[in-house]
Write a protein that holds these residues in place. Structure first.
Motif, PDB file in Angstrom:
ATOM      1  N   UNK A  94       0.831  -1.201   0.000  1.00  0.00           N
ATOM      2  CA  UNK A  94       0.000   0.000   0.000  1.00  0.00           C
ATOM      3  C   UNK A  94       0.867   1.252   0.000  1.00  0.00           C
ATOM      4  N   UNK A  95       1.957   1.219   0.763  1.00  0.00           N
ATOM      5  CA  UNK A  95       2.870   2.366   0.806  1.00  0.00           C
ATOM      6  C   UNK A  95       3.508   2.608  -0.563  1.00  0.00           C
ATOM      7  N   UNK A  96       3.919   1.532  -1.213  1.00  0.00           N
ATOM      8  CA  UNK A  96       4.552   1.662  -2.530  1.00  0.00           C
ATOM      9  C   UNK A  96       3.563   2.229  -3.542  1.00  0.00           C
ATOM     10  N   UNK A  97       2.307   1.736  -3.517  1.00  0.00           N
ATOM     11  CA  UNK A  97       1.286   2.258  -4.436  1.00  0.00           C
ATOM     12  C   UNK A  97       1.031   3.743  -4.178  1.00  0.00           C
ATOM     13  N   UNK A  98       1.006   4.123  -2.912  1.00  0.00           N
ATOM     14  CA  UNK A  98       0.788   5.521  -2.554  1.00  0.00           C
ATOM     15  C   UNK A  98       1.882   6.406  -3.154  1.00  0.00           C
ATOM     16  N   UNK A  99       3.115   5.976  -3.035  1.00  0.00           N
ATOM     17  CA  UNK A  99       4.239   6.747  -3.566  1.00  0.00           C
ATOM     18  C   UNK A  99       4.210   6.795  -5.090  1.00  0.00           C
ATOM     19  N   UNK A 155       0.653  11.357   4.998  1.00  0.00           N
ATOM     20  CA  UNK A 155       1.158   9.990   4.955  1.00  0.00           C
ATOM     21  C   UNK A 155       2.201   9.817   3.849  1.00  0.00           C
ATOM     22  N   UNK A 156       1.969  10.447   2.689  1.00  0.00           N
ATOM     23  CA  UNK A 156       2.891  10.310   1.563  1.00  0.00           C
ATOM     24  C   UNK A 156       4.248  10.914   1.884  1.00  0.00           C
ATOM     25  N   UNK A 157       4.257  12.105   2.470  1.00  0.00           N
ATOM     26  CA  UNK A 157       5.534  12.744   2.809  1.00  0.00           C
ATOM     27  C   UNK A 157       6.277  11.926   3.857  1.00  0.00           C
ATOM     28  N   UNK A 158       5.540  11.335   4.807  1.00  0.00           N
ATOM     29  CA  UNK A 158       6.184  10.484   5.814  1.00  0.00           C
ATOM     30  C   UNK A 158       6.859   9.287   5.149  1.00  0.00           C
ATOM     31  N   UNK A 159       6.183   8.679   4.171  1.00  0.00           N
ATOM     32  CA  UNK A 159       6.770   7.545   3.459  1.00  0.00           C
ATOM     33  C   UNK A 159       7.969   7.995   2.621  1.00  0.00           C
ATOM     34  N   UNK A 160       7.841   9.141   1.959  1.00  0.00           N
ATOM     35  CA  UNK A 160       8.920   9.631   1.106  1.00  0.00           C
ATOM     36  C   UNK A 160      10.152   9.970   1.945  1.00  0.00           C
ATOM     37  N   UNK A 161       9.922  10.459   3.149  1.00  0.00           N
ATOM     38  CA  UNK A 161      11.038  10.746   4.060  1.00  0.00           C
ATOM     39  C   UNK A 161      11.817   9.467   4.347  1.00  0.00           C
ATOM     40  N   UNK A 162      11.109   8.365   4.512  1.00  0.00           N
ATOM     41  CA  UNK A 162      11.757   7.074   4.738  1.00  0.00           C
ATOM     42  C   UNK A 162      12.519   6.617   3.502  1.00  0.00           C
TER      43      UNK A 162
END
Length: 377
Positions: A94-99, A155-162
């Protein structure tokens, strides 16, 4: 172009000699990471990845954001960054799809070394305004509507930060461009079932059950209500994780790692009555290939029938905690029932225990006042 494999340490890389033709040495620890050596002696790191059915290969010196996302998705996303514990495939996919949906539309073609803080701000504002929202085809559900908004941006920026932190680990960057980007805090929803609403929900579940509709989904919803567990913890529950003798769930993988949860007699009864349709999953899907997948659709129907349109499935977990607080349970006990590892997570229910304590104080005071003949009016 020939290829081979070897662990890419700095000493080994320095020792590699050029040959008549260019070749690639793929790292044995990071499968998609390699060293390309040209006949001239020029060496460059490369990354291979796939987007859909398209295979791509980029030099790291000009690696695009989209390529970094794919590398992160393959090598880093399956593991918790802080603890190293494995993550559930559904969560990191789900995180990958979001990004892919939101980041690639705005920053995907940019070299990672050129991304600056103002680009992340532009991305944040674009997602929040709905600029990246779209409808897309999916394999299983036909059409999926991808929405924007500040919650999605957060949520997207949090994932992108990772993702960029992973690039720092690989020494591809010197600074994380997401650092310092302001994201408004989310509004913590406080929605709990009242006694009357819980009764309506129970009646609707009974009516669905009487009609023989979605037996697994109805049982799952009841278990969520009786245990306060997260949706995935019950949907993906395995028979091996149920300790019927002692009355515990011994969950192998949760949001906070392994977890042992005490469960009530009512929850045990529901589980013991579930048909053993699969050797692994308590609630298998229709094809018996994995855990049950049809819950969201049934939940929407149940919620609408009960007049609870603003009530999310996760609010069943909050309601479980609120009923516990109303009955005088302490925060540590509530945290244990919910599987919280950190007491700070349970602190959100502190005001509920305060209410219960005040009510208890009033009850005790009224009893003492009656014995002393003191008016409470």
């Amino acid at each position: 172009m020939s290829s081979r494999k070897h662990k890419l340490t700095q000493i080994f890389i320095d020792s590699v000699e050029p040959e008549d033709k260019r070749f690639i040495i793929w790292d044995t620890e990071i499968a998609a990471f390699g060293l390309r050596v040209m006949p001239t002696g020029v060496k460059s790191f490369i990354i291979r990845y796939r987007i859909g059915q398209e295979r791509r290969r980029d030099e790291l010196g000009i690696m695009k954001v989209s390529a970094l996302i794919e590398l992160w998705g393959k090598e880093a996303a399956p593991f918790n960054r802080r603890t190293g514990a494995p993550r559930k495939p559904q969560r990191y996919n789900d995180d990958i799809r979001l990004l892919r949906v939101h980041v690639n539309r705005i920053l995907g073609k940019m070299p990672i070394t050129e991304v600056k803080k103002h680009d992340i701000v532009r991305l944040r504002d674009g997602i929040a305004s709905g600029a990246t929202a779209k409808k897309q085809k999916t394999k299983s559900r036909g059409i999926q509507e991808v929405k924007g908004g500040m919650g999605t941006a957060r949520r997207t920026i949090a994932m992108l930060k990772s993702v960029f932190a992973y690039a720092l680990d690989l020494e591809l960057l010197e600074r994380n461009p997401c650092h310092g980007v302001r994201i408004p805090p989310g509004v913590q929803r406080e929605r709990y079932l009242t006694q009357a609403e819980a009764q309506r929900l129970g009646e609707v579940l009974s009516s669905f059950e009487a009609r023989g509709e979605a037996a697994s989904a109805i049982r799952i919803i009841r278990l969520l209500s009786l245990t306060g567990a997260r949706r995935g913890e019950i949907m993906e529950l395995k028979w091996s994780e149920i300790d019927f003798e002692r009355g515990f769930l011994r969950l192998d993988a949760t949001k906070s790692g392994k977890s042992i949860r005490p469960i009530s007699g009512a929850a045990q009864k529901l589980l013991s009555e579930a048909p053993r349709a699969h050797e692994t999953w308590v609630f298998p899907d229709a094809k018996g290939m994995g855990p049950y997948q049809g819950l969201p659709k049934i939940w929407r129907e149940v919620r609408e029938a009960a007049g609870l349109e603003d009530f999310r499935m996760h609010d069943l977990r909050h309601s479980f905690a609120s009923f516990g607080a109303a009955n005088g349970l302490s925060l540590p006990i509530i945290g244990a029932l919910l599987g919280h590892k950190n007491t700070s997570t349970t602190q959100r229910y502190a005001h509920l225990t305060d209410i219960a304590a005040r009510q208890a104080a009033n009850d005790v005071s009224d009893m003492v006042a009656a014995a002393l003949g003191v008016s409470t009016g």
